[in-house]
Design a protein around this motif. Sequence first.
Motif, PDB file in Angstrom:
ATOM      1  N   SER A 333      49.144   8.104  24.424  1.00 41.94           N
ATOM      2  CA  SER A 333      50.262   8.108  25.364  1.00 41.94           C
ATOM      3  C   SER A 333      50.379   9.477  26.014  1.00 41.94           C
ATOM      4  N   PRO A 334      50.428   9.528  27.340  1.00 38.34           N
ATOM      5  CA  PRO A 334      50.577  10.826  28.010  1.00 38.34           C
ATOM      6  C   PRO A 334      51.854  11.545  27.578  1.00 38.34           C
ATOM      7  N   ARG A 335      51.790  12.870  27.585  1.00 41.68           N
ATOM      8  CA  ARG A 335      52.948  13.700  27.255  1.00 41.68           C
ATOM      9  C   ARG A 335      53.075  14.803  28.306  1.00 41.68           C
ATOM     10  N   LEU A 336      54.305  15.263  28.482  1.00 44.64           N
ATOM     11  CA  LEU A 336      54.578  16.365  29.391  1.00 44.64           C
ATOM     12  C   LEU A 336      55.430  17.399  28.673  1.00 44.64           C
ATOM     13  N   ARG A 337      55.061  18.669  28.816  1.00 55.21           N
ATOM     14  CA  ARG A 337      55.886  19.751  28.269  1.00 55.21           C
ATOM     15  C   ARG A 337      56.707  20.327  29.413  1.00 55.21           C
ATOM     16  N   LEU A 338      58.020  20.232  29.267  1.00 58.59           N
ATOM     17  CA  LEU A 338      58.940  20.586  30.344  1.00 58.59           C
ATOM     18  C   LEU A 338      59.958  21.620  29.878  1.00 58.59           C
ATOM     19  N   ASP A 339      60.530  22.306  30.844  1.00 58.94           N
ATOM     20  CA  ASP A 339      61.593  23.257  30.553  1.00 58.94           C
ATOM     21  C   ASP A 339      62.864  22.494  30.168  1.00 58.94           C
ATOM     22  N   ARG A 340      63.384  22.789  28.985  1.00 60.91           N
ATOM     23  CA  ARG A 340      64.500  22.007  28.447  1.00 60.91           C
ATOM     24  C   ARG A 340      65.768  22.175  29.279  1.00 60.91           C
ATOM     25  N   ARG A 341      66.097  23.402  29.640  1.00 61.51           N
ATOM     26  CA  ARG A 341      67.333  23.630  30.386  1.00 61.51           C
ATOM     27  C   ARG A 341      67.300  22.933  31.739  1.00 61.51           C
ATOM     28  N   SER A 342      66.150  22.981  32.402  1.00 63.86           N
ATOM     29  CA  SER A 342      66.016  22.313  33.705  1.00 63.86           C
ATOM     30  C   SER A 342      66.173  20.805  33.545  1.00 63.86           C
ATOM     31  N   LEU A 343      65.608  20.272  32.468  1.00 57.94           N
ATOM     32  CA  LEU A 343      65.679  18.832  32.222  1.00 57.94           C
ATOM     33  C   LEU A 343      67.122  18.396  32.024  1.00 57.94           C
ATOM     34  N   GLU A 344      67.887  19.168  31.265  1.00 58.27           N
ATOM     35  CA  GLU A 344      69.281  18.828  31.022  1.00 58.27           C
ATOM     36  C   GLU A 344      70.106  18.898  32.305  1.00 58.27           C
ATOM     37  N   SER A 345      69.588  19.658  33.285  1.00 59.43           N
ATOM     38  CA  SER A 345      70.263  19.765  34.579  1.00 59.43           C
ATOM     39  C   SER A 345      69.756  18.731  35.575  1.00 59.43           C
ATOM     40  N   GLY A 346      68.832  17.879  35.141  1.00 58.99           N
ATOM     41  CA  GLY A 346      68.325  16.829  36.019  1.00 58.99           C
ATOM     42  C   GLY A 346      67.097  17.202  36.803  1.00 58.99           C
ATOM     43  N   LEU A 347      66.419  18.290  36.432  1.00 64.31           N
ATOM     44  CA  LEU A 347      65.234  18.745  37.156  1.00 64.31           C
ATOM     45  C   LEU A 347      64.006  18.688  36.258  1.00 64.31           C
ATOM     46  N   VAL A 348      62.856  18.315  36.827  1.00 59.30           N
ATOM     47  CA  VAL A 348      61.590  18.303  36.105  1.00 59.30           C
ATOM     48  C   VAL A 348      60.844  19.587  36.443  1.00 59.30           C
ATOM     49  N   LEU A 349      60.759  20.487  35.478  1.00 56.71           N
ATOM     50  CA  LEU A 349      60.058  21.753  35.663  1.00 56.71           C
ATOM     51  C   LEU A 349      59.025  21.879  34.550  1.00 56.71           C
ATOM     52  N   PHE A 350      57.749  21.842  34.934  1.00 55.36           N
ATOM     53  CA  PHE A 350      56.682  21.924  33.941  1.00 55.36           C
ATOM     54  C   PHE A 350      56.642  23.317  33.331  1.00 55.36           C
ATOM     55  N   SER A 351      56.290  23.390  32.062  1.00 54.99           N
ATOM     56  CA  SER A 351      56.362  24.660  31.321  1.00 54.99           C
ATOM     57  C   SER A 351      55.487  25.737  31.933  1.00 54.99           C
ATOM     58  N   ASP A 352      54.382  25.332  32.601  1.00 49.44           N
ATOM     59  CA  ASP A 352      53.502  26.338  33.192  1.00 49.44           C
ATOM     60  C   ASP A 352      53.960  26.762  34.589  1.00 49.44           C
ATOM     61  N   GLU A 353      55.125  26.234  35.009  1.00 49.35           N
ATOM     62  CA  GLU A 353      55.654  26.611  36.314  1.00 49.35           C
ATOM     63  C   GLU A 353      56.814  27.592  36.194  1.00 49.35           C
ATOM     64  N   GLY A 354      57.018  28.133  35.011  1.00 44.81           N
ATOM     65  CA  GLY A 354      58.118  29.062  34.802  1.00 44.81           C
ATOM     66  C   GLY A 354      59.220  28.418  33.986  1.00 44.81           C
ATOM     67  N   GLY A 355      60.440  28.885  34.195  1.00 49.31           N
ATOM     68  CA  GLY A 355      61.567  28.355  33.440  1.00 49.31           C
ATOM     69  C   GLY A 355      62.048  29.337  32.403  1.00 49.31           C
ATOM     70  N   THR A 356      62.826  28.838  31.457  1.00 52.96           N
ATOM     71  CA  THR A 356      63.472  29.703  30.476  1.00 52.96           C
ATOM     72  C   THR A 356      62.583  30.006  29.275  1.00 52.96           C
ATOM     73  N   GLY A 357      61.492  29.271  29.125  1.00 52.00           N
ATOM     74  CA  GLY A 357      60.664  29.410  27.935  1.00 52.00           C
ATOM     75  C   GLY A 357      61.075  28.473  26.821  1.00 52.00           C
ATOM     76  N   ASP A 358      62.265  27.865  26.967  1.00 55.34           N
ATOM     77  CA  ASP A 358      62.736  26.856  26.008  1.00 55.34           C
ATOM     78  C   ASP A 358      62.215  25.513  26.484  1.00 55.34           C
ATOM     79  N   THR A 359      61.196  24.983  25.828  1.00 55.34           N
ATOM     80  CA  THR A 359      60.534  23.778  26.314  1.00 55.34           C
ATOM     81  C   THR A 359      60.727  22.602  25.377  1.00 55.34           C
ATOM     82  N   THR A 360      60.476  21.424  25.904  1.00 54.36           N
ATOM     83  CA  THR A 360      60.502  20.203  25.125  1.00 54.36           C
ATOM     84  C   THR A 360      59.349  19.322  25.564  1.00 54.36           C
ATOM     85  N   GLU A 361      58.882  18.477  24.673  1.00 51.93           N
ATOM     86  CA  GLU A 361      57.760  17.595  24.977  1.00 51.93           C
ATOM     87  C   GLU A 361      58.250  16.172  25.111  1.00 51.93           C
ATOM     88  N   LEU A 362      58.005  15.572  26.263  1.00 52.03           N
ATOM     89  CA  LEU A 362      58.385  14.187  26.509  1.00 52.03           C
ATOM     90  C   LEU A 362      57.179  13.273  26.353  1.00 52.03           C
TER      91      LEU A 362
END
Length: 591
Positions: A333-362
């Motif tokens: 099953s495909p997985r994506l590692r995303l910035d957690r804070r952005s996700l909680e705000s409704g935005l998809v931000l991939f971990s390699d695109e910056g962000g807070t460094g607090d990531t989650t795997e979907l």
Amino acid sequence: MPESHIATILDAIFAHEQSQGDAIACSLLGRDEAVEQQCTFAELARGVRQLSTALREQVPSGERAMLALPFGIDYLQAFLACLHAGIIAVPAYSPRTNRQDDRFTAMMSDCQPIAVLCDKNDRDPIAAQSTDVRIIALQELRGEKSPNVICLAKPDSVAYLQYTSGSTSTPKGVMITNSNLVANNRAIRDAFGNRTDSVGVMWIPMFHDMGLVSGLQCLFVGYRNVIFATNHFIARPGMWFRAISKYGGTVTGGPNFAFQVCVDRIADDELDGLDLSSWKVAYNGAEPIRASTLDRFTERFGRIGFRSTMHFPCYGLAESTLFVSGGPAGFESPRLRLDRRSLESGLVLFSDEGGTGDTTELVSSGRPDPESDVQIVAPETSRVTADDQIGEILIDSPSVAKGYWNDPQATASDFGVTIPDHPGARYMRSGDLGFLHDGELFVTGRHKDLVIVNGRNVFPQDIEAEFEAVVSASVKNGTAVFGLEVDACEQVVVVAETSRGLYRDARHGDVEQLTNDIDTFRQTVWNNMNLHIWEIVFLRPGTFPRTTSGKIRRRACRNHFLAKSLDVIVRVPFKGDPEIVSPKNTREVPT
């Protein structure tokens, strides 16, 4: 029988009766894990016709019959007999005791059944719920009556009401038609790759949509299903593995919590001699799917034949009969590692695109059924979003139900929804948030305020109402309940505004009455909802997060709880007594 001739699930079952009547359709295991009851496809079909004949003498076609039967073959047979007789089945359960069961009585009040079908030993608990309904023991319907009656199931007629695992005060009965049921079973068959030589293993309650449709899938496709009661799995989760190993199970699964339970509770010595290599599809749905659970499960049970490609994360809901997306089977099953804070705000931000460094795997919930049209729309505008943008999941599919029983307002709100630039299409609102990425559906959260615990949707309002009714130190409309992930499991947290009385008592170190109230509250929630409360915190008066119009801000409560920015006066830890906490000096209200 040609595929085009199968208009109801009964058509498929009767076709199997003719083509493989002597093949085993279902085997029920008892507490000792031996076969307690078993039936062939021919025996199942004959039993359905016989029960249908007897039912028609007591319940008119088009009326409702509630199923309050124990887990087992009789449950499936009674359900199918209702369909055969043109009776609307209402999957339910037998209340545990003679005390009132709020959810059961709410379902009865909503659907107004003509009769309740039960085991002869369960008459008293059901009679305690209502004196105005006919109670029919299934044993009384068994007899020598001729089963040569015409099948009254019609494709577009309502086959059953699937009550959602929601609020006890406002239950919703989803109207599933016979054609919905056939369409969804076809979608599951094709996505899972099920065949007549597949073997199912199932323990999920049959009044749950996942349990019911999983049980029917075996009968639709024509393969053996090995089943055992849910309480056996809860007591001894290793029984699941032993059944897979002994009977060569190929398709079986459950909510994410079931996989976590196996990781946590099956001892190493229970694995000796077991072989899970026959397992092809380990479906996982009904609650958030956690990457950590899948990884731990694979690592722990790889030595007895489990492989990561067996995992089958999927997404579904009762309003779409069950299945919406999943698969294909046999692939990672495909997985994506995303910035957690952005996700909680409704935005998809991939971990390699910056962000807070607090990531989650979907984890992907797979590809939508090819016969479905799944769209992601912005809740504010109802316009379709681009890929990798979070919005509400809307579904147009032959599996989508007719609406909610006896609730035209909710039906109009959630069904038949139109969206710009899609003329002629009618969608169903899922209430869930997600996004599409490379054709895969990723579910990110719940648009509604549901808490999902052990595969069940729990309405916060139910727990909040119970809390304010039992805890004398509570404030009306001053309680927020939300879910919180703790050690890969969803737990329930209560945040409550402190009454002036408790505030004074806490300052003097007196929490005796609160201790007694909390004990009563916990026991009540366990008795009524089978839930544990992880933590309770009481806030200084005037600091409880509300909107300007006075509405509870549950998400704000959760965010402040996680940030430890709530002005806590008293904290009640899991299984602990109230602890007085020094309040903050700030007088600001959380925003």
